[in-house]
Design an enzyme around this catalytic site. Structure first.
Site, PDB file in Angstrom:
ATOM      1  CB  SER A  35      69.320  24.159  89.831  1.00 58.83           C
ATOM      2  OG  SER A  35      69.578  25.257  88.987  1.00 58.83           O
ATOM      3  CE  LYS A  41      72.624  27.433  91.214  1.00 60.11           C
ATOM      4  NZ  LYS A  41      71.922  26.123  91.110  1.00 60.11           N
TER       5      LYS A  41
END
Length: 232
Positions: free
Chosen positions: A65, A134
């Site tokens: 990701s 993230k």
């Protein structure tokens, strides 16, 4: 007469006692060595716990990701800090915000994680939180929006995103939200493969990550050896 229990010329049994002391010495040394080892292990565990709690923690990255910035299989060091800015790479506990949609946790790795995991198991402590890596796209009070053609915009200003892979759009579906105070809006660099704040816009909390859930900022990659260095 000479006592049969003692050697001739040693009626007090001095030689026998000396032999007994000599025979017991290795056992005493072993016991002292064991106690010293136990103390050293205890001190090491305390130091490891303090480092993990106050300074830094190691993490293994199991998903794509955040590619190409952080690759699958990378191992990174997270510096625990209360200072987080837009654009920072952070690890956060997503148990209450992200875990339902993305079940791939960034589990604590290495000696620190192994030791603490074992100790936690012995003490019955639950370490089942889901940690995620993230990028902070917007902070509390900022308006963040995105369109496939216009890219990412924060407070009316376009955001350059050189960390996106060539040909990857800033978003596939448009969004426009204002981040509540005390929260962050998170995005993965590999937008097509990242279940981030966008995936939770319709959920309770709107995909916003509370400041208190942030573990720290990603500072260093230490594996693979060929890529050791700061994480940009």
């Amino acid at each position: 007469m000479t006592d049969e229990a003692t050697p001739a010329g040693d009626p007090a049994g001095v030689a026998s006692r000396r032999e007994g002391v000599a025979a017991a010495a290795p056992e005493r040394r072993r016991r002292r060595g064991f106690r010293r080892l136990a103390v050293e292990i205890g001190v090491a565990l305390v130091l490891v716990m303090l480092v993990r709690a106050l300074l830094a923690q190691s993490y293994f990255v199991p998903s794509a990701s955040m590619e190409p910035t952080v690759m699958t299989g990378d191992r990174v060091v997270v510096l625990k800090t209360t200072t987080v800015q837009r654009g920072d790479l952070v690890v956060f506990d997503g148990t209450d915000t992200f875990a339902a949609a993305d079940r791939s946790p960034y589990m604590s790795d290495g000696i620190i994680g192994s030791i603490l995991g074992g100790v936690a198991d012995l003490l019955g402590v639950n370490l089942g939180e889901q940690d995620f890596l993230k990028r902070v796209a917007a902070t509390g009070g900022q308006q963040v929006s995105c369109t496939p053609d216009g890219g990412l915009v924060v407070d009316g200003e376009s955001v350059a995103e050189p960390y996106l892979a060539e040909g990857v759009a800033a978003c596939e579906d448009p969004f426009d939200v204002t981040v509540p105070e005390g929260h962050y809006f998170m995005l993965g660099d590999n937008r097509p493969e990242s279940a981030d704040s966008r995936a939770h816009l319709g959920s309770p909390g709107g995909g916003m990550v509370p400041e208190d859930d942030v573990v720290g900022t990603v500072e260093l990659r230490y594996w693979p050896l060929g890529d050791v260095g700061p994480v940009d």
